[in-house]
Design an enzyme around this catalytic site. Structure first.
Site, short mmCIF file in Angstrom:
data_model
loop_
_atom_site.label_atom_id
_atom_site.label_comp_id
_atom_site.label_asym_id
_atom_site.label_seq_id
_atom_site.Cartn_x
_atom_site.Cartn_y
_atom_site.Cartn_z
N PHE A 116 1.42 -0.61 -0.01
CA PHE A 116 0.06 0.08 -0.42
C PHE A 116 1.03 1.23 -0.25
CE2 PHE A 116 -2.56 -3.24 1.89
CZ PHE A 116 -3.81 -3.58 1.18
N VAL A 139 4.91 -0.49 2.64
CA VAL A 139 4.89 0.03 2.41
C VAL A 139 5.33 0.92 0.51
CG1 VAL A 139 4.82 2.63 3.64
CG2 VAL A 139 4.60 0.75 4.94
N LYS A 140 4.83 1.06 0.05
CA LYS A 140 5.44 1.93 -1.35
C LYS A 140 5.79 3.46 -0.77
CE LYS A 140 3.81 0.41 -5.39
NZ LYS A 140 2.32 0.64 -5.99
N ILE A 141 6.53 3.45 -1.03
CA ILE A 141 7.44 4.58 -0.61
C ILE A 141 7.82 5.53 -2.45
CG2 ILE A 141 8.86 6.30 0.39
CD1 ILE A 141 7.48 5.62 2.16
#
Length: 254
Positions: free
Chosen positions: A66, A92-94
């Site tokens: 996400f 966690v998508k950065i």
């Protein structure tokens, strides 16, 4: 030609339609899931947290990525910690930069060092891969998502870049390379051939898996039949024209 069951590359479903995600979850060759705000908007998702909670309630044992929604580093960090707290299988998508082109490597370095699993996204250059690897060194298990399909959209062959990206990761087994934004089923087999760890695939492309290994003569005939049947169903007609022969004055067909 390899069958899907023979592939070593892990296939992740890419989308935000809940029904499609849950259907894919039942298929043994699907090993994880990714999504992003654009896919969620397209799917009509209106409540990000509620959507994520519902997906994670049904999928507790596959990695799911996400993405943060913020554009400044401080708020990205807050959101990253919040998203990471949702479940143990969350990545966690950065984004590799913010909208001003400012790199997010320092943020990635801090979060990864604390044990937060990161999916660095929207990479299109080897320099971005190189710096991402440096930021993730010694940290938590993480993904680096190179948008090979977008590289191909510019007229460049993404295969040499993806091979080089894998070489850059050789010394860091906790990092996996994601072949993101594939444009056709062939890309899955290309990713597998070079040893890419993961390929993200939309439902539209996954629907073509039944074509793998199909006899090409049979496929050719099916294509001809499709064109013919559609012409008949449409009622298209080409009347045979008649013209008067100047020499005889009699009508003739051509």
């Amino acid at each position: 030609m390899k069958s899907v069951s023979d592939l070593k590359v892990k296939i992740f479903g890419d989308g935000a339609d809940k029904a499609s995600i849950l259907e894919l979850y039942q298929r043994p060759y699907i090993k994880g899931f990714t999504t992003n705000p654009t896919l969620m908007r397209k799917a009509g998702v209106t409540d990000y947290e509620a959507f994520a909670a519902e997906i994670l309630r049904h999928i507790p044992d596959h990695p799911v990525s996400f993405e943060v929604l913020a554009d400044d580093e401080v708020e990205m960090e807050r959101q990253a910690r919040q998203i990471a707290s949702w479940a143990d299988n969350v990545y966690v998508k950065i984004p590799v930069t913010n909208t001003r082109g400012e790199p997010m490597y320092n943020l990635v370095r801090r979060l990864s060092a604390e044990g937060i699993r990161i999916n660095i996204t929207a990479l299109l250059t080897l320099d971005q891969v190189r710096q991402s690897c440096a930021a993730l060194r010694g940290g938590a298990p993480s993904y680096i998502s190179v948008f090979a399909g977008r590289v191909a959209d510019t007229g460049r062959d993404p295969l040499p870049m993806m091979r080089s990206a894998l070489e850059l990761m050789n010394s860091q087994p906790q990092i996996e390379l994601v072949w993101a934004s594939p444009r056709e089923l062939l890309n899955i087999f290309q990713a597998d051939e070079i040893g890419c760890h993961i390929v993200t695939v939309t439902t539209d492309i996954l629907k073509k898996l039944s074509l793998v290994g199909k006899d090409l003569d049979e496929y050719s005939l099916e294509t001809v039949l499709m064109f013919y049947n559609d012409a008949v169903k449409s009622g298209y007609v080409l009347e045979q024209p008649v013209e008067v022969a100047q020499s005889s004055g009699r009508p003739r067909s051509r």
